[in-house]
Design a protein around this motif. Structure first.
Motif, PDB file in Angstrom:
ATOM      1  N   THR A   1       0.839  -1.204   0.000  1.00  0.00           N
ATOM      2  CA  THR A   1       0.000   0.000   0.000  1.00  0.00           C
ATOM      3  C   THR A   1       0.870   1.249   0.000  1.00  0.00           C
ATOM      4  N   LEU A   2       1.910   1.255   0.839  1.00  0.00           N
ATOM      5  CA  LEU A   2       2.845   2.374   0.876  1.00  0.00           C
ATOM      6  C   LEU A   2       3.512   2.552  -0.480  1.00  0.00           C
ATOM      7  N   THR A   3       3.904   1.459  -1.108  1.00  0.00           N
ATOM      8  CA  THR A   3       4.557   1.505  -2.411  1.00  0.00           C
ATOM      9  C   THR A   3       3.643   2.138  -3.458  1.00  0.00           C
ATOM     10  N   ALA A   4       2.375   1.720  -3.476  1.00  0.00           N
ATOM     11  CA  ALA A   4       1.423   2.255  -4.452  1.00  0.00           C
ATOM     12  C   ALA A   4       1.200   3.753  -4.242  1.00  0.00           C
ATOM     13  N   VAL A   5       1.100   4.179  -2.980  1.00  0.00           N
ATOM     14  CA  VAL A   5       0.905   5.601  -2.678  1.00  0.00           C
ATOM     15  C   VAL A   5       2.128   6.407  -3.097  1.00  0.00           C
ATOM     16  N   LEU A   6       3.320   5.884  -2.825  1.00  0.00           N
ATOM     17  CA  LEU A   6       4.553   6.557  -3.251  1.00  0.00           C
ATOM     18  C   LEU A   6       4.644   6.631  -4.766  1.00  0.00           C
ATOM     19  N   ALA A   7       4.162   5.589  -5.450  1.00  0.00           N
ATOM     20  CA  ALA A   7       4.172   5.574  -6.915  1.00  0.00           C
ATOM     21  C   ALA A   7       3.260   6.663  -7.477  1.00  0.00           C
ATOM     22  N   VAL A   8       2.110   6.856  -6.834  1.00  0.00           N
ATOM     23  CA  VAL A   8       1.186   7.920  -7.253  1.00  0.00           C
ATOM     24  C   VAL A   8       1.842   9.286  -7.092  1.00  0.00           C
ATOM     25  N   ILE A   9       2.482   9.506  -5.935  1.00  0.00           N
ATOM     26  CA  ILE A   9       3.146  10.785  -5.668  1.00  0.00           C
ATOM     27  C   ILE A   9       4.270  11.025  -6.673  1.00  0.00           C
ATOM     28  N   LYS A  10       5.086   9.996  -6.903  1.00  0.00           N
ATOM     29  CA  LYS A  10       6.198  10.119  -7.859  1.00  0.00           C
ATOM     30  C   LYS A  10       5.704  10.466  -9.257  1.00  0.00           C
ATOM     31  N   SER A  11       4.679   9.761  -9.698  1.00  0.00           N
ATOM     32  CA  SER A  11       4.153   9.981 -11.051  1.00  0.00           C
ATOM     33  C   SER A  11       3.547  11.379 -11.188  1.00  0.00           C
ATOM     34  N   ARG A  12       2.881  11.863 -10.140  1.00  0.00           N
ATOM     35  CA  ARG A  12       2.303  13.212 -10.182  1.00  0.00           C
ATOM     36  C   ARG A  12       3.398  14.270 -10.231  1.00  0.00           C
ATOM     37  N   LEU A  13       4.428  14.095  -9.400  1.00  0.00           N
ATOM     38  CA  LEU A  13       5.517  15.077  -9.353  1.00  0.00           C
ATOM     39  C   LEU A  13       6.295  15.121 -10.661  1.00  0.00           C
ATOM     40  N   LEU A  14       6.402  13.994 -11.336  1.00  0.00           N
ATOM     41  CA  LEU A  14       7.122  13.926 -12.618  1.00  0.00           C
ATOM     42  C   LEU A  14       6.220  14.245 -13.807  1.00  0.00           C
ATOM     43  N   GLY A  15       4.934  14.457 -13.532  1.00  0.00           N
ATOM     44  CA  GLY A  15       4.010  14.786 -14.606  1.00  0.00           C
ATOM     45  C   GLY A  15       3.683  13.616 -15.520  1.00  0.00           C
ATOM     46  N   GLN A  16       3.808  12.404 -15.004  1.00  0.00           N
ATOM     47  CA  GLN A  16       3.510  11.218 -15.807  1.00  0.00           C
ATOM     48  C   GLN A  16       2.007  10.916 -15.792  1.00  0.00           C
ATOM     49  N   LYS A  17       1.475  10.504 -16.937  1.00  0.00           N
ATOM     50  CA  LYS A  17       0.057  10.161 -17.013  1.00  0.00           C
ATOM     51  C   LYS A  17      -0.216   8.782 -16.436  1.00  0.00           C
ATOM     52  N   LYS A  18       0.775   7.903 -16.537  1.00  0.00           N
ATOM     53  CA  LYS A  18       0.639   6.553 -15.997  1.00  0.00           C
ATOM     54  C   LYS A  18       1.386   6.448 -14.672  1.00  0.00           C
ATOM     55  N   VAL A  19       0.834   5.695 -13.754  1.00  0.00           N
ATOM     56  CA  VAL A  19       1.482   5.481 -12.457  1.00  0.00           C
ATOM     57  C   VAL A  19       2.359   4.241 -12.551  1.00  0.00           C
ATOM     58  N   THR A  20       3.656   4.446 -12.385  1.00  0.00           N
ATOM     59  CA  THR A  20       4.605   3.338 -12.519  1.00  0.00           C
ATOM     60  C   THR A  20       5.520   3.242 -11.307  1.00  0.00           C
TER      61      THR A  20
END
Length: 449
Positions: free
Chosen positions: A322-341
């Motif tokens: 769960t922590l990993t998925a939340v961090l992935a969302v934050i990372k993708s938003r900060l990098l401006g990515q459309k997909k969460v990776t």
């Protein structure tokens, strides 16, 4: 007459189960086992000394939720029959009552129904790369093997420490089951503080707790790899192993270098490792007085209890994935990515919804119950927050507040432990979901965030 009544009752109950959502079935099932445990523990035949009704309910809930918080001493309050009942509740709560039921059904009928599969899916988050039958078999067999080996190791460890043979046998069985199910229930009044420098016992508890908390997904996945059924370890298993080891390492190092209580001790590294391990695996045993730890380390342990270990294991907490998925969302938003990776892998949107919902709901519950406990308990805020995090994470660590809880405080902790075992999202689904959903046309509107 009695057989007809029983048959009619069972048919009615089965219809009731099928009519409800898997989440509600799961909550209802754990409630029934908790209630049965409470009724049995309230019988005088299980007592050494008289135990109040609320304390019996607290013990039953703590056992079925594999938390380990206790308002009374188990060894001084319950006799051998009471202790057997408690460890049976721990076993049911640790492996999961539906896992045991479905595995029995699989052995007797060679098949499992679609309804049972849905309940298992609600109880454990299983990736689509694993077969549910293989998952059940690995869960049952791995549990038996680990607890059996653990009991033998505990027996020799307790025997070497001077304990008589008959007592060492029972203590070995009890603590092996408790450690693997990450329950934290112990028959020693000081947990394992008196064994702080016993590396053998420290190692036994650590291995059992880590094995149970890493979960049956990892076990099944590794078995696929060893047996040649799969060439690669799944993404979920990699995240669990990497995330768990990283958090455990950081927790150990930070405790070792910053906690005055373990400074200048011969066994400082093992003591530091054990406190971090017991928090993240949510096993709840401790080898040092938790109430004497400094505030920074208490906050660190709260964070580790908050995260927990692996889904589909015996540990509580929000889970590393769960922590990993939340961090992935934050990372993708900060990098401006459309997909969460994460790690060059795209995470499915439905898993992201589950992760973010769990994160928000878990945090809100921790805040709400900590807030409520500040009204009922006359203790410092850090101790109250620690108690709430321990209960919701089904950990069992305490700074000493548990034995001094007020009646209202005990009820609040009971609710937290129960929610922590069934899962915050499962509990929310059970309360709000309906069997039939009608499609309602919605007007889309913008929301500035």
């Amino acid at each position: 007459m009695k057989n007809k009544f029983l048959k009619k009752f069972l048919n009615s109950y089965k219809k009731f189960q099928v009519s409800k959502s898997p989440q509600l079935n799961l909550v209802w099932g754990f409630f029934i086992y908790t209630f049965i445990g409470f009724i049995l523990l309230s019988l005088p035949i299980f007592h050494i000394n008289s135990v109040s009704i609320i304390d019996n309910l607290f013990t039953s809930t703590s056992a079925i939720s594999t938390t380990g918080l206790a308002t009374v001493s188990l060894s001084e309050s319950y006799n051998i029959f009471g202790q057997v009942l408690i460890i049976l509740l721990v076993q049911i709560g640790g492996v999961g009552y539906m896992t045991l039921t479905t595995y029995y059904l699989l052995l007797t009928t060679r098949r499992i129904t679609n309804w049972h599969q849905k309940i298992i899916g609600a109880e454990f988050t299983i990736p689509n790369t694993l077969n549910i039958v293989d998952f059940l078999k690995s869960a049952f067999i791995f549990t038996f093997i680990m607890e059996f080996i653990g009991a033998i190791c505990f027996y020799f460890a307790f025997k070497d420490s001077g304990m008589e043979s008959s007592k060492a046998i029972w203590y070995g069985i009890f603590h092996s089951t408790s450690a693997f199910c990450t329950a934290g229930f112990g028959l020693l009044n000081d947990s394992f503080i008196s064994y702080q420098n016993n590396n053998y016992i420290n190692a036994i508890i650590s291995i059992l707790a880590i094995a149970g908390s890493l979960g049956f997904i990892v076990v099944t996945d590794l078995w696929y790899r060893i047996s040649g059924r799969s060439k690669n370890i799944s993404f979920t298993t990699k995240i669990i192993i990497y995330g768990f080891n990283l958090l455990l390492f950081l927790g150990t190092i930070i405790t070792y270098f910053t906690e005055p209580l373990v400074d200048n001790k011969d066994n400082a590294l093992m003591t530091s490792f054990f406190q971090a391990m017991t928090a993240i695996t949510t096993v709840g045993f401790n080898t040092t007085n938790t109430g004497l730890l400094s505030n920074p380390i208490l906050l660190l342990l709260i964070f580790l209890m908050y995260i927990g270990a692996s889904p589909s294991g015996t540990a509580g907490g929000m889970k590393v994935t769960t922590l990993t998925a939340v961090l992935a969302v934050i990372k993708s938003r900060l990098l401006g990515q459309k997909k969460v990776t994460f790690m060059k892998r795209k995470i499915p949107i439905d898993r992201l919804y589950v992760a973010t919902s769990t994160f928000i709901l878990y945090t809100c519950l921790l805040f709400l119950f900590s807030f409520l406990l500040t009204f009922t308990e006359k203790d410092s805020f850090e101790n109250i927050l620690f108690e709430a995090a321990s209960a919701l994470g089904t950990v069992g660590l305490s700074t000493g507040l548990t034995s001094n809880l007020t009646l209202t405080g005990k009820i609040l902790i009971i609710i937290l432990m129960f929610i922590g075992r069934v899962g915050v999202l499962t509990f929310g689904f059970a309360l709000l979901s309906k069997k039939d959903h009608k499609e309602i046309k919605m007007i889309q509107e913008d929301l500035a965030v």
